[in-house]
Design a protein around this motif. Sequence first.
Motif, PDB file in Angstrom:
ATOM      1  N   THR A 195      43.490  40.140  33.335  1.00 40.33           N
ATOM      2  CA  THR A 195      43.290  38.976  34.209  1.00 40.33           C
ATOM      3  C   THR A 195      42.013  38.247  33.778  1.00 40.33           C
ATOM      4  OG1 THR A 195      42.035  40.276  35.818  1.00 40.33           O
ATOM      5  CG2 THR A 195      44.408  40.087  36.189  1.00 40.33           C
ATOM      6  N   SER A 196      41.800  37.056  34.335  1.00 46.32           N
ATOM      7  CA  SER A 196      40.713  36.189  33.867  1.00 46.32           C
ATOM      8  C   SER A 196      39.317  36.717  34.184  1.00 46.32           C
ATOM      9  CB  SER A 196      40.847  34.807  34.488  1.00 46.32           C
ATOM     10  OG  SER A 196      42.051  34.220  34.108  1.00 46.32           O
ATOM     11  N   GLY A 197      39.217  37.620  35.119  1.00 48.87           N
ATOM     12  CA  GLY A 197      37.902  38.168  35.444  1.00 48.87           C
ATOM     13  C   GLY A 197      37.036  37.216  36.257  1.00 48.87           C
ATOM     14  N   THR A 198      37.657  36.341  37.029  1.00 54.66           N
ATOM     15  CA  THR A 198      36.890  35.419  37.862  1.00 54.66           C
ATOM     16  C   THR A 198      36.140  36.192  38.939  1.00 54.66           C
ATOM     17  OG1 THR A 198      38.663  33.834  37.513  1.00 54.66           O
ATOM     18  CG2 THR A 198      37.065  33.280  39.202  1.00 54.66           C
ATOM     19  N   THR A 199      36.766  37.237  39.440  1.00 57.27           N
ATOM     20  CA  THR A 199      36.154  37.972  40.542  1.00 57.27           C
ATOM     21  C   THR A 199      35.526  39.298  40.112  1.00 57.27           C
ATOM     22  OG1 THR A 199      38.375  38.788  41.006  1.00 57.27           O
ATOM     23  CG2 THR A 199      37.569  37.007  42.369  1.00 57.27           C
ATOM     24  N   ASP A 203      52.797  21.044  40.795  1.00 56.75           N
ATOM     25  CA  ASP A 203      51.797  22.094  40.908  1.00 56.75           C
ATOM     26  C   ASP A 203      52.548  23.419  40.954  1.00 56.75           C
ATOM     27  OD1 ASP A 203      49.529  23.530  41.516  1.00 56.75           O
ATOM     28  OD2 ASP A 203      49.186  22.597  43.480  1.00 56.75           O
ATOM     29  N   ASN A 204      52.016  24.452  40.360  1.00 54.76           N
ATOM     30  CA  ASN A 204      52.632  25.763  40.546  1.00 54.76           C
ATOM     31  C   ASN A 204      51.575  26.831  40.603  1.00 54.76           C
ATOM     32  OD1 ASN A 204      53.391  26.907  37.313  1.00 54.76           O
ATOM     33  ND2 ASN A 204      52.842  24.781  37.662  1.00 54.76           N
ATOM     34  N   THR A 215      48.078  36.043  36.786  1.00 53.29           N
ATOM     35  CA  THR A 215      48.402  36.851  35.615  1.00 53.29           C
ATOM     36  C   THR A 215      49.359  37.962  36.047  1.00 53.29           C
ATOM     37  OG1 THR A 215      46.173  36.421  34.806  1.00 53.29           O
ATOM     38  CG2 THR A 215      47.389  38.210  33.742  1.00 53.29           C
ATOM     39  N   ASP A 218      44.207  35.387  47.948  1.00 54.31           N
ATOM     40  CA  ASP A 218      43.992  33.947  48.117  1.00 54.31           C
ATOM     41  C   ASP A 218      44.297  33.564  49.567  1.00 54.31           C
ATOM     42  OD1 ASP A 218      43.268  33.029  45.478  1.00 54.31           O
ATOM     43  OD2 ASP A 218      45.332  33.425  44.859  1.00 54.31           O
TER      44      ASP A 218
HETATM   45  P1  ATP Z   1      40.590  38.025  38.334  1.00 49.51           P
HETATM   46  O1  ATP Z   1      41.810  38.433  39.084  1.00 49.51           O
HETATM   47  O2  ATP Z   1      40.267  38.921  37.197  1.00 49.51           O
HETATM   48  O3  ATP Z   1      39.414  37.738  39.223  1.00 49.51           O
HETATM   49  P2  ATP Z   1      41.772  35.386  38.117  1.00 49.51           P
HETATM   50  O4  ATP Z   1      42.326  35.644  39.474  1.00 49.51           O
HETATM   51  O5  ATP Z   1      40.992  34.117  37.921  1.00 49.51           O
HETATM   52  O6  ATP Z   1      40.877  36.617  37.632  1.00 49.51           O
HETATM   53  P3  ATP Z   1      44.293  34.630  36.952  1.00 49.51           P
HETATM   54  O7  ATP Z   1      45.388  35.585  37.158  1.00 49.51           O
HETATM   55  O8  ATP Z   1      44.221  33.904  35.662  1.00 49.51           O
HETATM   56  O9  ATP Z   1      42.944  35.416  37.064  1.00 49.51           O
HETATM   57  O10 ATP Z   1      44.288  33.510  38.073  1.00 49.51           O
HETATM   58  C1  ATP Z   1      45.083  33.567  39.234  1.00 49.51           C
HETATM   59  C2  ATP Z   1      44.385  32.832  40.364  1.00 49.51           C
HETATM   60  O11 ATP Z   1      44.216  31.437  40.031  1.00 49.51           O
HETATM   61  C3  ATP Z   1      45.138  32.805  41.664  1.00 49.51           C
HETATM   62  O12 ATP Z   1      44.977  34.002  42.401  1.00 49.51           O
HETATM   63  C4  ATP Z   1      44.529  31.586  42.363  1.00 49.51           C
HETATM   64  O13 ATP Z   1      43.270  31.910  42.929  1.00 49.51           O
HETATM   65  C5  ATP Z   1      44.302  30.626  41.211  1.00 49.51           C
HETATM   66  N1  ATP Z   1      45.444  29.703  41.061  1.00 49.51           N
HETATM   67  C6  ATP Z   1      46.427  29.744  40.139  1.00 49.51           C
HETATM   68  N2  ATP Z   1      47.282  28.729  40.260  1.00 49.51           N
HETATM   69  C7  ATP Z   1      46.852  27.988  41.318  1.00 49.51           C
HETATM   70  C8  ATP Z   1      47.328  26.791  41.970  1.00 49.51           C
HETATM   71  N3  ATP Z   1      48.400  26.143  41.537  1.00 49.51           N
HETATM   72  N4  ATP Z   1      46.631  26.358  43.043  1.00 49.51           N
HETATM   73  C9  ATP Z   1      45.538  27.009  43.488  1.00 49.51           C
HETATM   74  N5  ATP Z   1      45.043  28.125  42.909  1.00 49.51           N
HETATM   75  C10 ATP Z   1      45.687  28.615  41.842  1.00 49.51           C
END
Ligand code: ATP
Length: 627
Positions: free
Chosen positions: A241-245, A385-386, A390, A479
């Motif tokens: 996953t992106s590692g945002t959190t 929008d979708n 990951t 979310d």
């Molecule tokens: P990590 O889970 O490691 O912290 P990440 O959640 O950023 O990283 P991804 O799986 O790339 O990793 O991102 C998914 C997240 O991106 C979703 O949970 C949501 O927060 C956000 N997201 C994705 N698509 C949308 C969208 N269309 N609208 C709003 N938020 C979105």
Amino acid sequence: MRYEAFYQQSIDEPEQFWAAQARLIHWESPPQQILDQSNPPFRRWFVGGTTNLCYNAVDRHLVERAEQLALVAISSETDVTREFSYRELYWEVNAFAAVLRSLDVGKGDRVVIYLPNVAEAVFAMLACARIGAIHSVVFGGFAAHNLALRIDDAQPKLLIAADSGMRGGKVIPYKPLVDAALNEASAPPSQVLIVDRGLDPQMTRVAGRDLDYAGLRRAHEGVEVPVVWLESNEPSYLLYTSGTTGKPKGVQRDVGGYAVAMALSIRTVFDIAPGQVMFSTSDVGWAVGHSYNVYGPLIGGATSLLYEGTPTRPDPGIWWQLCERYGVHTMFSSPTAIRVLKKQDASWLKKYDLSALKWLFLAGEPLDEPTAQWITDALGVPVIDNYWQTETGWPAITLMPGLELKPTKFGSPGLPAPGYKMKVIDENTGKEVAAGVKGVLVFQPPLPPGCLSTVWRDDDRYVHSYFSHFRELLYSSLDWAIRDEDGYTFILGRTDDVINVAGHRLGTREIEEVVASHPSVAEAAVVGVRDELKGQVPIVFAMLKQNAGADAGAVALAMQQRVVDQLGGVAKPSRVYVVNALPKTRSGKLLRRSLQALAEQRDPGDLSTLDDPVALDDIRRALERGP
Ligand code: ATP
Ligand code: MG
């Protein structure tokens, strides 16, 4: 079929529904059981069926579309375009698979792929799939430490890397990063296969470890490698996953469920029929790249465009020029990329013949209304929008124009995709909230085909990270969301992005939306910072549009006023900083936790996935200067 009936069947009669969808792909031997839920929250789809992702993406099309373009790899960095028909793709993938076999890579072995958006990334992924090896693509351009972490987690037998990537006209040597990562890793692979693009004349090789792909390919050209049939639930690939959190999680995908989800979604969500052209601007290193640059379009018999470069080089018309040249039917990008274009003149989008273009899909982060409106007006096609993760591997909330186009609502990705049994629940009681009330977005098990099977070699983390938040066994998306009367879901940000101002809980995203609606604002980030009186207060970091010529002080005041008018006094940002850049992950997500840490004079935390360190310096300076 209409959306409602289709979706409802997927929920009411999942086995019948998915048994029918399973016919979209080739099974070497058919599933014995459609769904096994005996060990929740784990679930297995299409148990006992054997199939292969590469066979479905390549071999299967040779009968009807061998001469059709399968892959077009365009680099606006090196100015090279390479086109491959399905037949040519077949031979490239076989040669790559033969090379892998010669390096003793076989079923179940992991292969880490550290390549930019070049055709070889696609060949390598499909070659792994062909022989049952488990690929793990690491976004090229991640620093050595990120690569080392993923290597240690995946423990690959082989690393495939490029000599270099390129961005904005600059060569970015990868090989020194590879060497550093292998030094740092505790169990590095003994072989490195190098796809040498000839961009780095200084590249050094470690004798006995580093191998040259071009030479090995020549030696294996024309070899056909038999497909290894895998049971539907065996692992196909890992993707972090992106590692945002925080620390990224190793999402493990299966074979059969994923293939079916790809075949279904490319048709019904992305409206791509065999022979049509899909242009996803993602990097292969992200979930979108896996699903909609590689597996989705190819399983669907489409032509996939792969793009290396920025949206504005050689000029901001480059993507639309490609849409015209290849007759792109569906385009897929991110709000971040559109915001980059929004800073340019809209006339760049109007120079080309876009009559073939039917849809622009955007995903990955919230799509704010001004951006959605701007791109809709500029392009004249519906913008869809979708929402997905990951973990899910394909959209969970979206519209499905391939089935039936429902009205779009700005700010909402739309309606649940098939198999996603969604609820918005109260974070404390775990009970479903009424329409219009904010809660946590959860999915009721079983997760549909295509979603993660587990976290790689860490079933506990799978259960703990996603299923342990509520008394009921529910997958938490982490979310915030609101569902309206019509069943449209609005995503309000991450559950950890909440500000508590004097007892009022405010989503940072709601404030961002209001602030960004100011015509001079290109993008804004809102974070909560400690405040003695109120607990927390929102502060704003905003980037202004280029050439807007606006007075930063006046815009800041106007932004605050907008928030007061639309959300009330409690939400009023206490400070507004006008900055030149915002810190983002390499996948374009705002690193709010780092902004917040800097604003509170704390350490910005894990910056391993930060895109541009300069952005943080800019934030530091802005904080020193004051609002
Ligand atoms: P990590 O889970 O490691 O912290 P990440 O959640 O950023 O990283 P991804 O799986 O790339 O990793 O991102 C998914 C997240 O991106 C979703 O949970 C949501 O927060 C956000 N997201 C994705 N698509 C949308 C969208 N269309 N609208 C709003 N938020 C979105
Ligand atoms: Mg996440």
